[in-house]
Design a protein around this motif. Structure first.
Motif, PDB file in Angstrom:
ATOM      1  N   GLY A 195       1.005 -20.120  -0.481  1.00  0.00           N
ATOM      2  CA  GLY A 195       1.769 -21.234   0.081  1.00  0.00           C
ATOM      3  C   GLY A 195       3.223 -20.890   0.331  1.00  0.00           C
ATOM      4  O   GLY A 195       3.921 -21.628   1.041  1.00  0.00           O
ATOM      5  N   GLU A 196       3.723 -19.785  -0.252  1.00  0.00           N
ATOM      6  CA  GLU A 196       5.095 -19.354   0.034  1.00  0.00           C
ATOM      7  C   GLU A 196       5.129 -18.645   1.387  1.00  0.00           C
ATOM      8  O   GLU A 196       4.157 -18.004   1.801  1.00  0.00           O
ATOM      9  CB  GLU A 196       5.596 -18.389  -1.051  1.00  0.00           C
ATOM     10  N   ARG A 197       6.251 -18.785   2.060  1.00  0.00           N
ATOM     11  CA  ARG A 197       6.427 -18.103   3.344  1.00  0.00           C
ATOM     12  C   ARG A 197       7.047 -16.729   3.057  1.00  0.00           C
ATOM     13  O   ARG A 197       8.162 -16.642   2.537  1.00  0.00           O
ATOM     14  CB  ARG A 197       7.328 -18.923   4.255  1.00  0.00           C
ATOM     15  N   LEU A 198       6.306 -15.688   3.384  1.00  0.00           N
ATOM     16  CA  LEU A 198       6.765 -14.331   3.084  1.00  0.00           C
ATOM     17  C   LEU A 198       7.452 -13.700   4.287  1.00  0.00           C
ATOM     18  O   LEU A 198       7.023 -13.878   5.427  1.00  0.00           O
ATOM     19  CB  LEU A 198       5.581 -13.450   2.671  1.00  0.00           C
ATOM     20  N   VAL A 199       8.505 -12.965   4.011  1.00  0.00           N
ATOM     21  CA  VAL A 199       9.102 -12.075   5.007  1.00  0.00           C
ATOM     22  C   VAL A 199       8.438 -10.718   4.791  1.00  0.00           C
ATOM     23  O   VAL A 199       8.570 -10.117   3.720  1.00  0.00           O
ATOM     24  CB  VAL A 199      10.630 -11.969   4.826  1.00  0.00           C
ATOM     25  N   MET A 200       7.690 -10.264   5.793  1.00  0.00           N
ATOM     26  CA  MET A 200       6.808  -9.123   5.579  1.00  0.00           C
ATOM     27  C   MET A 200       7.211  -7.912   6.425  1.00  0.00           C
ATOM     28  O   MET A 200       7.656  -8.033   7.562  1.00  0.00           O
ATOM     29  CB  MET A 200       5.361  -9.525   5.915  1.00  0.00           C
ATOM     30  N   PHE A 201       7.038  -6.748   5.826  1.00  0.00           N
ATOM     31  CA  PHE A 201       7.341  -5.486   6.489  1.00  0.00           C
ATOM     32  C   PHE A 201       6.345  -5.205   7.611  1.00  0.00           C
ATOM     33  O   PHE A 201       5.275  -5.819   7.686  1.00  0.00           O
ATOM     34  CB  PHE A 201       7.300  -4.343   5.472  1.00  0.00           C
ATOM     35  N   ARG A 202       6.679  -4.253   8.423  1.00  0.00           N
ATOM     36  CA  ARG A 202       5.816  -3.883   9.547  1.00  0.00           C
ATOM     37  C   ARG A 202       4.523  -3.232   9.032  1.00  0.00           C
ATOM     38  O   ARG A 202       4.416  -2.796   7.896  1.00  0.00           O
ATOM     39  CB  ARG A 202       6.543  -2.906  10.474  1.00  0.00           C
ATOM     40  N   HIS A 203       3.536  -3.135   9.938  1.00  0.00           N
ATOM     41  CA  HIS A 203       2.296  -2.439   9.621  1.00  0.00           C
ATOM     42  C   HIS A 203       2.597  -0.963   9.337  1.00  0.00           C
ATOM     43  O   HIS A 203       3.472  -0.362   9.979  1.00  0.00           O
ATOM     44  CB  HIS A 203       1.306  -2.540  10.790  1.00  0.00           C
ATOM     45  N   GLY A 204       1.872  -0.392   8.394  1.00  0.00           N
ATOM     46  CA  GLY A 204       2.086   0.999   8.016  1.00  0.00           C
ATOM     47  C   GLY A 204       3.081   1.166   6.892  1.00  0.00           C
ATOM     48  O   GLY A 204       3.255   2.262   6.370  1.00  0.00           O
ATOM     49  N   TYR A 205       3.739   0.081   6.511  1.00  0.00           N
ATOM     50  CA  TYR A 205       4.714   0.104   5.428  1.00  0.00           C
ATOM     51  C   TYR A 205       3.964   0.001   4.103  1.00  0.00           C
ATOM     52  O   TYR A 205       3.128  -0.891   3.920  1.00  0.00           O
ATOM     53  CB  TYR A 205       5.648  -1.094   5.582  1.00  0.00           C
ATOM     54  N   ASP A 206       4.245   0.888   3.168  1.00  0.00           N
ATOM     55  CA  ASP A 206       3.515   0.909   1.896  1.00  0.00           C
ATOM     56  C   ASP A 206       3.606  -0.427   1.160  1.00  0.00           C
ATOM     57  O   ASP A 206       2.622  -0.905   0.575  1.00  0.00           O
ATOM     58  CB  ASP A 206       4.051   2.029   0.999  1.00  0.00           C
ATOM     59  N   LEU A 207       4.789  -1.040   1.188  1.00  0.00           N
ATOM     60  CA  LEU A 207       4.977  -2.304   0.464  1.00  0.00           C
ATOM     61  C   LEU A 207       4.162  -3.430   1.088  1.00  0.00           C
ATOM     62  O   LEU A 207       3.715  -4.337   0.380  1.00  0.00           O
ATOM     63  CB  LEU A 207       6.457  -2.675   0.430  1.00  0.00           C
ATOM     64  N   ARG A 208       3.965  -3.379   2.374  1.00  0.00           N
ATOM     65  CA  ARG A 208       3.137  -4.398   3.033  1.00  0.00           C
ATOM     66  C   ARG A 208       1.703  -4.306   2.517  1.00  0.00           C
ATOM     67  O   ARG A 208       1.111  -5.315   2.107  1.00  0.00           O
ATOM     68  CB  ARG A 208       3.169  -4.207   4.545  1.00  0.00           C
ATOM     69  N   GLU A 209       1.164  -3.082   2.534  1.00  0.00           N
ATOM     70  CA  GLU A 209      -0.228  -2.908   2.104  1.00  0.00           C
ATOM     71  C   GLU A 209      -0.402  -3.332   0.646  1.00  0.00           C
ATOM     72  O   GLU A 209      -1.390  -3.980   0.287  1.00  0.00           O
ATOM     73  CB  GLU A 209      -0.650  -1.435   2.276  1.00  0.00           C
TER      74      GLU A 209
END
Length: 297
Positions: A195-209
């Motif tokens: 339910g939180e709105r996340l600011v997310m890194f681009r695809h391929g970014y380790d932290l995103r995965e």
């Protein structure tokens, strides 16, 4: 023995190992008559024959047998000296091609690179900023000497050697002007991110995965307010109140004012950072020195 030449010892060892003057000349890239002349000059200098020459059969004399291990040692010591001098030269004017994920460029590297530059000001530091997948590919094709990557590697490769560097906690960052994530708890659970709105890194970014996988393991699909940014952009969007983000503690501690940092409740999220290089090629001397400083930091 003052007149003995290094080159003569090279020729002598080549003949002793091949037991053939022509093949020895080919091995040391010299004309066979020149090699024979130098062997004869060495024998005159030593006052003893080194080879028995009988019907094309070349064998060592007692003097030759005595000289061979000494000559090999002298040649090996000379190669060691040449290598050491080259390494010293590399530490004065070499280069290091280092790859790292963007979060490590922000968090881990600045202090280490400053110390390295202070010690070796003549060495150029070439930094490649990318995700672990791309860095592994660049290492494999020889475009990098070292890379800081996140374990486990996306595609494990036996061609790479990795040494674990650190295990780092991830934290939640948010704007101080926004409501605290996790309903105000001191530590946020992964389930609280639903339910939180996340600011997310681009695809391929380790932290995103890593973040997306953790949310799915907790039974929900994360919701993105903004996605596609690099580290600086993500932190900027969080400061502006667009949403929250999961980032390494080291990055959060360096991010300065304008961010609220909330730890993740146990077991939390972690990532393992490793230093990688090709297994089949030793890194250059300057790169090995940077590797040592990273491991000892």
């Amino acid at each position: 023995m003052a007149g003995m030449q290094f080159q003569q010892l090279q020729y002598f060892v080549a003949v002793a190992e091949t037991r053939h003057f022509t093949r020895a000349a080919e091995a040391v890239h010299v004309a066979q008559p020149s090699l024979s002349q130098q062997i004869k000059a060495l024998e005159r200098e030593l006052g003893a024959d080194l080879f028995l020459r009988a019907r094309g059969n070349i064998t060592l004399t007692d003097a030759g047998e005595a000289l061979l291990p000494l000559a090999r040692r002298i040649l090996a010591d000379a190669e060691t000296a040449r290598h050491e001098v080259q390494e010293l030269v590399q530490l004065r004017s070499g280069r290091v091609r280092l790859g790292a994920t963007p979060s490590l460029c922000t968090g881990l590297l600045p202090d280490v690179l400053r110390a390295f530059h202070d010690r070796y000001p003549g060495i150029r530091l070439l930094i490649e900023e990318s995700g672990s997948h791309d860095l592994v590919r660049e290492l494999a094709r020889g475009a990098l000497d070292l890379a800081l990557v996140v374990l486990p590697l996306p595609t494990p490769s036996p061609a790479l050697t990795t040494v674990e560097l650190l295990r780092e906690d991830l934290v939640v960052v948010s704007s101080p002007d926004a409501p605290r994530p996790g309903r105000g708890r001191r530590a946020v659970r992964i389930a609280d991110l639903e339910g939180e709105r996340l600011v997310m890194f681009r695809h391929g970014y380790d932290l995103r995965e890593l973040t997306v996988a953790a949310c799915r393991s907790a039974g929900f699909e994360p919701s993105f307010a903004v996605e596609g940014g690099e580290m600086d952009a993500v932190l900027g969007f969080v400061r502006a109140g667009l949403g929250i983000a999961v980032v390494p503690r080291m990055v959060a501690s360096r991010a300065g004012r304008g961010l609220r940092v909330t730890p993740l409740a146990r077991p939390g999220l972690h990532r393992t950072i490793a230093l990688a290089h090709r297994s089949d090629v030793a890194p250059p001397r300057a790169a090995r020195e940077l590797q040592r400083m990273l491991l000892e930091r």
